[in-house]
Structures are given as structure tokens and as C-alpha cells.
Design an enzyme around this catalytic site. Sequence first.
Site, mmCIF file in Angstrom:
data_model
loop_
_atom_site.group_PDB
_atom_site.id
_atom_site.type_symbol
_atom_site.label_atom_id
_atom_site.label_comp_id
_atom_site.label_asym_id
_atom_site.label_seq_id
_atom_site.Cartn_x
_atom_site.Cartn_y
_atom_site.Cartn_z
ATOM 1 C CE1 TYR A 1 -3.847 2.310 0.594
ATOM 2 C CE2 TYR A 1 -2.528 3.264 2.355
ATOM 3 C CZ TYR A 1 -3.627 3.313 1.520
ATOM 4 O OH TYR A 1 -4.508 4.377 1.614
ATOM 5 C CG ASP B 1 5.828 3.623 0.936
ATOM 6 O OD1 ASP B 1 6.119 4.265 1.965
ATOM 7 O OD2 ASP B 1 4.657 3.418 0.559
ATOM 8 C CE LYS C 1 1.765 5.275 8.534
ATOM 9 N NZ LYS C 1 0.543 4.567 8.236
HETATM 10 N N1 PMP Z 1 2.815 4.031 2.313
HETATM 11 C C1 PMP Z 1 2.764 3.125 3.297
HETATM 12 C C2 PMP Z 1 3.791 2.052 3.356
HETATM 13 C C3 PMP Z 1 1.755 3.207 4.258
HETATM 14 O O1 PMP Z 1 1.723 2.297 5.232
HETATM 15 C C4 PMP Z 1 0.809 4.257 4.184
HETATM 16 C C5 PMP Z 1 -0.304 4.401 5.180
HETATM 17 N N2 PMP Z 1 -0.481 3.419 6.083
HETATM 18 C C6 PMP Z 1 0.916 5.168 3.133
HETATM 19 C C7 PMP Z 1 1.925 5.034 2.222
HETATM 20 C C8 PMP Z 1 -0.052 6.300 3.026
HETATM 21 O O2 PMP Z 1 0.144 7.209 4.049
HETATM 22 P P1 PMP Z 1 -1.035 8.197 4.507
HETATM 23 O O3 PMP Z 1 -2.094 7.358 5.124
HETATM 24 O O4 PMP Z 1 -0.364 9.122 5.465
HETATM 25 O O5 PMP Z 1 -1.503 8.908 3.287
#
Ligand code: PMP
Length: 426
Positions: free
Chosen positions: A144, A239, A267
Site C-alpha cells: 500500500y 516507501d 507519519k
Molecule cells: N505508504 C505506506 C507504506 C503506508 O503504510 C501508508 C499508510 N499506512 C501510506 C503510504 C499512506 O500514508 P497516509 O495514510 O499518510 O496517506
Amino acid sequence: MDFSKSVDLFERAQRSMPGGVNSPVRAFRSVGGTPVFIKSAKGAHLFDEDDNQFIDYINSWGPMILGHAYEPVVKAIQEKAGDSTSFGTPTELEIEMAELIKSMSPNVDLIRMVSSGTEACMSAIRLARGYTGRNKFIKFEGCYHGHADCFLVKAGSGVATLNIQTVPGVTAGVAKDTLTAPYNNLASVEKLIEENKGEIAAVILEPVVGNMGCVPPQEGFLKGLRKLCNEENIILIFDEVMTGFRLAAGGAQKYFGIDADLVTYGKVIGGGLPVGAFGGKKEIMEHIAPLGNVYQAGTLSGNPIAMIAGHTMLKELKNNPSIYTELDQKGARLEKTLNDILAAKNIPHRINRVGSMISIFFTNEEVINFETACTTDIKTFNKFFHHMLDEGIYLPPSGYESWFISNALSAQDIQQTLDAVEKFRL
Ligand code: PMP
């Protein structure tokens, strides 16, 4: 446990918010029951509206590495808020934040702040496309990268939890440029590259997956991707929204000793405030506006409150490397004893863990990709989840999410967690 206030709040919430929540996994759709409304948290503990107490294994889906309401972070936010909450102009604090991240993260010459992980990944893909002049990119099934259109193809997290096969609203035109491969399968990446010669801008991945449960890269996988990307001038994007500053101060790049071309953060770098960032090699990052024409912008990007919270937390992580050893020891204790308890009960299970990311799959199969993650018995997970919740242990409400450990988790918290597992019956 009495959840009556949460039940009332959930009823009320559904009258004004879709599904009663602002992000789908919170709704308990897959595990069933009523989401718990949290009022406050301190250290490793959550307190709900009914005054129940829980040991937290979500930790805001990653950022609370040092635990909730960590004093220096709270104090820094309080002090900074008095200077106003946003200017829309450059600030010295943004430079300090960029310099701090550069000092901790390999291969980050330049970095751009955004306000979420989605924005970070979406912008990194645009940059890779703009830089290479190619349209397609490869992502992995069950990974994701946020909810930008181009990532909602065979995505993990809530998309997997809710079993959404194709997301209405994502056009076929967009989806066709997103190629997918099974995680840990180099041969299928090689095949995609071969079939789309000269058309692939980037390979993006979670270097340790957290969004189909915790799935580590197998020996040679990351190295193999690095090699394939080098050969075809493809941008390798890590990521690190979950892994950054959690697996090590230098994230997965440092933990595995593999260099990425671009890295995305989320985050974690805001200490729980809405932040994200993407960074990487100068030669690539120079294509971002205003230096280059790859446009990317944000009114609240580099927001002073988010910057001071993130800066304060990252500085603590940088100055106390023993935190990572402690997190790993806590994770190892959980992993070993969970294994022992579930084995003694003859409950089929697999536990995957890297540092402070861990999850249980209720299956006999080794979990190495999305297909094998899906062999987990979701009914058992759901029962386990509710059993643990009733015992005061708050796990992610989905069998397809990693648990996150904070360093505020004490030996006593771990023992309480293990005691709760001991009481579990199929
Ligand atoms: N990349 C990864 C690996 C994530 O785990 C997440 C959210 N859990 C995101 C991108 C997206 O981040 P956000 O919810 O802050 O948009």
C-alpha cells in the site's frame, strides 16, 4: 468490558460520516463489532471513552515509536503553537528538519515535505516519471502506498481488508500504467521489465511490508531489485512510510544496506502529526519545481507544528541508538513466546517480524507475499482480535496489518499480552 459509550458514539458518527470514520480500517468492518473511541493515550496505553485501558499495538499505525504523549514532543508542540500554527512562508525550522533527516537517511541529498504518506508516494512517482520520461511503474501485490489513483491496484491495507478487487473511480487509463508483481518474486519483475522495455519509470515497494501483515523481504530480493533497476535506469523507490526511522535511524536502507534512488516518508517523521516527505539523489530531486518542471506543492507543507513535533522525535531517535536494540528485544520476546504459546495450543500460525514490526498469520504456510498472506484464517484472526481486545490488548483490527511496538511497552505490558494469548481458545 463495557463499550456502551463507544456504541453510542459509533451510532452518532454514522449519521454524519461515511461508515462513521475518517479512514476505513478504523470501522471494524472486517473484525465486526463496534470501533473503540479513544479519548487519550500515554506511553504504551490507550484510554477509551468508557474509561477502559488497552495496551496499544497500533501506535497510530507506526509513528509512536517512543510511545504516546511523549513529554519532549508535547512540550515542543505547546511552545511552538504560541508562535502561530502556519505562515505559508519559509522557516528556519524546515531547514533544520531537512538537515536532520539528511544526517540520518542514506541517499537523501534533497528532501521535500508534504502532509501525508499518500502525497509523498504520489509525488515520488510523478517525479520518477518526469525524470525518466516513462509512464509505467511496478508495484507489488498487497503493498500500500496511499490512496492516489495509480496505487489502488492490487493494494494492501484497507483495500485488502475490505476485499475490494477494483476501485470504482480509478480509470482504466490510469490503472494500465501500474504493473504489479508478487512480492519477493524477482523473476516476475524481470519479466515485466522485459515485456515493457524502456517504458518503466520506477519500481516502488515497502522494503518490509506492513500492509498485508508484516512480510519481510527474502534474502537477495532488495539487492536483486537494485540490480535490475540499475541495468534499466529504473528509479528504485523505497516507501519508508512505515519502516523509516522505525527499523533503524536510517530506515530500511540502512537496515538492509541497500540504496534507493528515492525514499518516501510519512507519519513517523511528524511524531504523529500529519506529515510526509520524499527525498533522494540531487540529480533526480532537482527536477521538482521550482528548480524543474515536475510540479508539486502544498499550503501546509513544512507546517511549523508538524516540523517541531517530528524534529523533536527524530532527534531523540538519533541521539539514543539503543532504542532500536530495545525495540528489537521487545519484538523478539513477543515473537518467541507467542510462537511457543500458539504451538502448545496446536493453533496453526506463522509469525513474521522485523524489529518492532510483527504480525501473526493463522496459517501453516510461510507468508512471503500477498497470496500466502491470504491463507491466514480470517475467522480465527477476528476471534483472536476480539479476545485480545476484551483482555485489554488493542491490535490492528485487520489480519492484513502489521502490529507496531513502541519503546514505551514495558516487560509487564508484554507479559500481560502473553497472558491474554494464553487464555485464547479456538
Ligand atoms: N505508504 C505506506 C507504506 C503506508 O503504510 C501508508 C499508510 N499506512 C501510506 C503510504 C499512506 O500514508 P497516509 O495514510 O499518510 O496517506
